[in-house]
Every structure is written in structure tokens, then in C-alpha cells.
Design an enzyme around this catalytic site. Sequence first.
Site, mmCIF file in Angstrom:
data_model
loop_
_atom_site.group_PDB
_atom_site.id
_atom_site.type_symbol
_atom_site.label_atom_id
_atom_site.label_comp_id
_atom_site.label_asym_id
_atom_site.label_seq_id
_atom_site.Cartn_x
_atom_site.Cartn_y
_atom_site.Cartn_z
ATOM 1 N N LYS A 170 61.756 27.773 76.842
ATOM 2 C CA LYS A 170 60.295 27.699 76.706
ATOM 3 C C LYS A 170 59.873 26.235 76.621
ATOM 4 O O LYS A 170 60.093 25.571 75.619
ATOM 5 C CB LYS A 170 59.796 28.437 75.458
ATOM 6 C CG LYS A 170 58.290 28.657 75.570
ATOM 7 C CD LYS A 170 57.572 28.752 74.247
ATOM 8 C CE LYS A 170 57.261 27.455 73.596
ATOM 9 N NZ LYS A 170 56.266 26.601 74.270
ATOM 10 N N GLU A 245 66.628 18.725 67.021
ATOM 11 C CA GLU A 245 66.342 17.295 67.283
ATOM 12 C C GLU A 245 64.881 17.097 66.903
ATOM 13 O O GLU A 245 63.983 17.544 67.612
ATOM 14 C CB GLU A 245 66.552 16.970 68.767
ATOM 15 C CG GLU A 245 67.958 17.246 69.296
ATOM 16 C CD GLU A 245 68.982 16.234 68.854
ATOM 17 O OE1 GLU A 245 68.602 15.233 68.211
ATOM 18 O OE2 GLU A 245 70.170 16.438 69.115
ATOM 19 N N CYS A 279 60.363 9.980 70.321
ATOM 20 C CA CYS A 279 60.847 10.194 68.951
ATOM 21 C C CYS A 279 61.568 8.957 68.413
ATOM 22 O O CYS A 279 61.644 8.747 67.212
ATOM 23 C CB CYS A 279 61.774 11.403 68.922
ATOM 24 S SG CYS A 279 63.105 11.271 70.131
ATOM 25 N N GLU A 381 55.348 10.267 60.378
ATOM 26 C CA GLU A 381 55.415 10.106 61.841
ATOM 27 C C GLU A 381 54.016 10.227 62.443
ATOM 28 O O GLU A 381 53.352 11.248 62.263
ATOM 29 C CB GLU A 381 56.339 11.161 62.467
ATOM 30 C CG GLU A 381 56.552 10.913 63.955
ATOM 31 C CD GLU A 381 57.371 12.006 64.650
ATOM 32 O OE1 GLU A 381 57.132 13.193 64.378
ATOM 33 O OE2 GLU A 381 58.232 11.657 65.473
HETATM 34 P P1 NAD Z 1 56.257 20.809 68.273
HETATM 35 O O1 NAD Z 1 57.211 21.012 67.166
HETATM 36 O O2 NAD Z 1 54.819 21.065 68.038
HETATM 37 O O3 NAD Z 1 56.637 21.738 69.523
HETATM 38 C C1 NAD Z 1 57.915 21.663 70.145
HETATM 39 C C2 NAD Z 1 58.159 22.969 70.882
HETATM 40 O O4 NAD Z 1 58.286 24.015 69.902
HETATM 41 C C3 NAD Z 1 57.017 23.397 71.803
HETATM 42 O O5 NAD Z 1 57.554 24.011 72.949
HETATM 43 C C4 NAD Z 1 56.272 24.417 70.953
HETATM 44 O O6 NAD Z 1 55.542 25.344 71.717
HETATM 45 C C5 NAD Z 1 57.437 25.091 70.233
HETATM 46 N N1 NAD Z 1 57.108 25.789 68.983
HETATM 47 C C6 NAD Z 1 56.060 25.594 68.149
HETATM 48 N N2 NAD Z 1 56.122 26.476 67.120
HETATM 49 C C7 NAD Z 1 57.234 27.214 67.306
HETATM 50 C C8 NAD Z 1 57.847 28.275 66.578
HETATM 51 N N3 NAD Z 1 57.327 28.769 65.463
HETATM 52 N N4 NAD Z 1 58.998 28.798 67.050
HETATM 53 C C9 NAD Z 1 59.562 28.308 68.181
HETATM 54 N N5 NAD Z 1 59.012 27.328 68.932
HETATM 55 C C10 NAD Z 1 57.868 26.779 68.496
HETATM 56 O O7 NAD Z 1 56.504 19.337 68.797
HETATM 57 P P2 NAD Z 1 55.687 18.553 69.912
HETATM 58 O O8 NAD Z 1 54.366 18.172 69.329
HETATM 59 O O9 NAD Z 1 55.745 19.310 71.189
HETATM 60 O O10 NAD Z 1 56.606 17.247 70.095
HETATM 61 C C11 NAD Z 1 56.511 16.116 69.291
HETATM 62 C C12 NAD Z 1 57.587 16.096 68.252
HETATM 63 O O11 NAD Z 1 58.863 16.217 68.863
HETATM 64 C C13 NAD Z 1 57.623 14.785 67.479
HETATM 65 O O12 NAD Z 1 57.796 15.061 66.118
HETATM 66 C C14 NAD Z 1 58.844 14.083 68.043
HETATM 67 O O13 NAD Z 1 59.446 13.158 67.165
HETATM 68 C C15 NAD Z 1 59.738 15.231 68.325
HETATM 69 N N6 NAD Z 1 60.762 14.883 69.303
HETATM 70 C C16 NAD Z 1 62.042 14.725 68.866
HETATM 71 C C17 NAD Z 1 63.037 14.337 69.771
HETATM 72 C C18 NAD Z 1 64.472 14.152 69.324
HETATM 73 O O14 NAD Z 1 65.335 14.118 70.192
HETATM 74 N N7 NAD Z 1 64.750 14.035 68.036
HETATM 75 C C19 NAD Z 1 62.706 14.127 71.107
HETATM 76 C C20 NAD Z 1 61.391 14.301 71.505
HETATM 77 C C21 NAD Z 1 60.417 14.685 70.597
#
Ligand code: NAD
Length: 478
Positions: A170, A245, A279, A381
Amino acid sequence: MIIVQNYINGKFESIDSTIEDVNPATGEVIAQIPKSGSLEVENAVVAADSARKSWSDLSLEKRTIWLDKIADVLESKSEEIASLESLDTGKPISLARAVDASRSVANFRFFAEFARDYKSEKFEMDDAINHVILKPVGIAGLITPWNLPLYLLSWKIAPAIVMGNTVVAKPSELTPLTANLLAEVIHEVGLPAGVVNIVHGLGSEAGQSIVEHPKVNLISFTGGTMTGRKVAETASPMFKKLSLELGGKNATIVLDDTNLDDAIPGIARAGFLNQGQVCLCGSRILVSEKIWDEFIDKFVTFVKGMKVGDPSSEDSDLGALVSFAHRDKVESYIHLAQREGGEILCGGKSPKLSSPFDKGAFLEPTIVSNLSHMSRTATEEIFGPVVTLHSFKTEDEAIEMANCTDYGLAGSVWTGDTQRGARIAERLETGMVWVNTWLHRDLRVPFGGIKDSGVGREGGRWSLGFFSEAINICVKES
Ligand code: NAD
């Protein structure tokens, strides 16, 4: 208008309920995507389950050939990947070409080659030999964010399928276009139906249904720390294999012996690449007080020279943020910084751009000084083009400041003395540290965070290990 469909069991499928996908640089609706729920996830899991046996029965060598085929077709569409990614995320086209398009292809090529070369381990005893074999885990649920859409999706799909798993993925609902392109590529190469299924929709619905599904054996999640906690709460009692991650608040340490003319472009890149939406971005810059004035002077001048604007223009250094809601969140942190006593040295507002970009989610690169390193602005963050500056007197103080947040993803140290840099790097509580560089990646090395930045490691043999079950067979000489 692009109509995105789910890709389930080798077929593209629409559903009645949809979500609008917006170009954040103009506010224009560019696509409609399915708003999938538990029914579509169930169909995808059934497809992944039916494909499991024949896919895992294929030899690893044969599976690597499929990865190569996907990489070849993806590579021929590099320009399309870059332009879709730029349209969907608002990032500059030059960045989408150099990072997103090229890494997405490289991920498939890398895992094909790396898996082919991987030697299974053997441990000899006096009277027996242990053979460690890697078996597929089963169905992998892969959930990815919007900042590096295809880059991160391919980073999970490639090792998952090469190790013999089938996949239900997804992508972020904010940036579905390149996942859709990948589905078209997978269809074009003729990957057996059900091996990769892509379901679009909201995290709380489609994402949550994947995590909850009893037949999904493994979850690889990249996203925010709060969401990661929810994913862990659901998946852990079901004993799913889990890799998280998550977010970061990474420190950039600038020592007194740094050649600032050489280092500042790299420090600014670490702060503002992808509008600060990586990130790993170094959003807390800790500077030796001995070079503080010189640093501020040169850094502010450099950042003021960064161009924000039309993502399709070759000379834009920064494009739009991913959405209007996200820009509002980042702006709220700029206001918080001011309430906390911060001084805005540059940026802090939306740039004046001509139509149609005057309606976009743009923000100038922003530098804030005069804040405590323990302030909310400096420890939470923000995930946008906002960095805070803090001075330190000694190496110990720099390390204590760097380690003071709940996060532990990455960091960088800038110095004229690489041994000194490496010594400091070892004392940082993060999964990754760069010395005199940033985001310089070798795909064989472990990638991941500690503390609230996540659980587990991906990359190289860590990915092959995560996407498999290591089974030991001990054979005693008869
Ligand atoms: P997010 O957590 O809002 O969403 C990430 C994904 O999870 C999306 O596909 C979202 O639809 C899904 N999601 C949301 N709620 C869910 C649930 N209850 N169950 C399962 N899936 C769910 O994050 P974002 O806003 O898309 O991305 C930004 C964040 O990602 C930042 O905090 C960034 O640091 C982090 N990030 C981390 C890495 C890493 O490798 N550590 C890399 C890129 C981004």
C-alpha cells in the site's frame, strides 16, 4: 486526469469509492485513486496466497531474472518516473531524476545481483555440520510513505519477492502515481499473477487492514513514529515479522576545524533536500562556538541563494511541500519557534511565485537560531525546510546535544580531521552516521534507526534476512 486502479492478481481493478490526488505545486487534482478497504485487501491477500507456492518453488536464480526484467523496463521509463514523482510530490525534477528514478531501478538491479551472490552459511562442529537456509516468510505487507514514493516501495518489493515471498503493498495515498507505473511495468513483463499486488487507499483503512490480516506474515513499514507505534500495537500480538523505519530529528555536527567553504553546500543539502522531507535530513545543526559567526554568515548567505519554485524547472533547488496540510503543519512549527524565542535568520514564509505556483504549497528554506536545543522546535520532527542552529563549546557537549532527542535515526559530523569525526560518530546514538558527507549510500550496508526511529534493519544481507526465515539443519555424520 489519471485514473489509478488497484493491481490485484495480475488485473487492474477500479472501485466506486475514490480519493483525489492533488499536485501540491498548483493545487490541481491530477488523479483519482481507489479508496480501498478490507474487501480489496482480502482479495489481494487471496491472490498473494494462491501465488505463494509456485513463486517460492521457483529457484532464487529464476526469481532474480524477474527482478532484472522489471529493472530493464523501469529504466526505459526513467523520465516518466521522474516526471510523475515531481508532479505527485512537488519535488524538483532534477532531484526526481537523480534520486527517485535512478534508485528505483537500482533497487531491483541491486537485490537481483546481491541475492545471486549471497552464500548460505554453514557452521561445522567436530561431528556435524549446520546448514542455515533462508526460506520465504509468506505474504509480505509493505506500507510506504510519500517522500520517496517509488524509491522506498522498490526498496521493499525487490528483496521481498527475490526471497520468495508474495506481496500486498500500500503506497501513500498522497503519492500513488509511480506505484501505479510499477504495477504497469510488472504487468508488462508478465510477472506471475498474485506475486505483487498493489492496493491504494487510506492508511487507517487499507493500511490497517493489511496489518490486521491474519494471513499477512510480515510487515515492513516506513512512515511516521506515531503510525509505526499503531502498526506495532496491531502486528506484535499476532507475532508478525516486523520492520519499522520511522521518523528522525537528525543532528549535523560542525567542528571547529571544518573548512566551511567546502562543507556548507553539503550541510545545506542535508538540511533542505526534498524540501527537508527526507527522514535523514539534518535539521538540528550544532556548530562549534569557535566558528559560529563565520558559519552563520556563510550558511545564511548560501541558503538565501537557494531557488524555490516550479518543480519542472531545472534550476529550482526546492519545489513544493507534499500537501497543503503538511505545509500548514510545518508553518505551525515556524510559529512555535517564534513563541519559543527563536530568531528567524532567513525564510519563514511562502515565496512569491507566479501563477499557477502562487496556489502551491511552497515554503522558503528557513533557518532558526537562538532556541534551546531542548525546545520543542529543536526536538520534534518537523519534516520540512526548517533547520535550527545551536552552538557548543566542547565535543562532549556536542554529543550530549546530538543524543538528547527521542529519535535515533541518523547524523553527520563535519571536520577537517576524519579520525576525530569517526570517534565522535561512534558516540552518537543513531543507526547511521556520515562523516563529511550525507546520504551517501552503499546498498549493502544496514539501514535503520534506534530509539523512536524504528526497529530492525534493511539493506543488503539485512533485507535478505528480514524477508526470510533462517532455518538451521544440523546433520550429524553417521
Ligand atoms: P505516515 O506514518 O503518515 O504514513 C506512512 C504510510 O502508512 C502511508 O502509506 C499511510 O497511508 C500508512 N498508514 C497510516 N496509518 C496507518 C495504519 N493505521 N496502519 C497501516 N498503515 C497506515 O507517514 P508519512 O507522512 O507518509 O511519511 C513521513 C514520515 O515517514 C516521517 O516521519 C519520516 O521521517 C518517515 N520516514 C522514515 C523513513 C525511514 O527510513 N526511517 C523514510 C522515509 C520517511
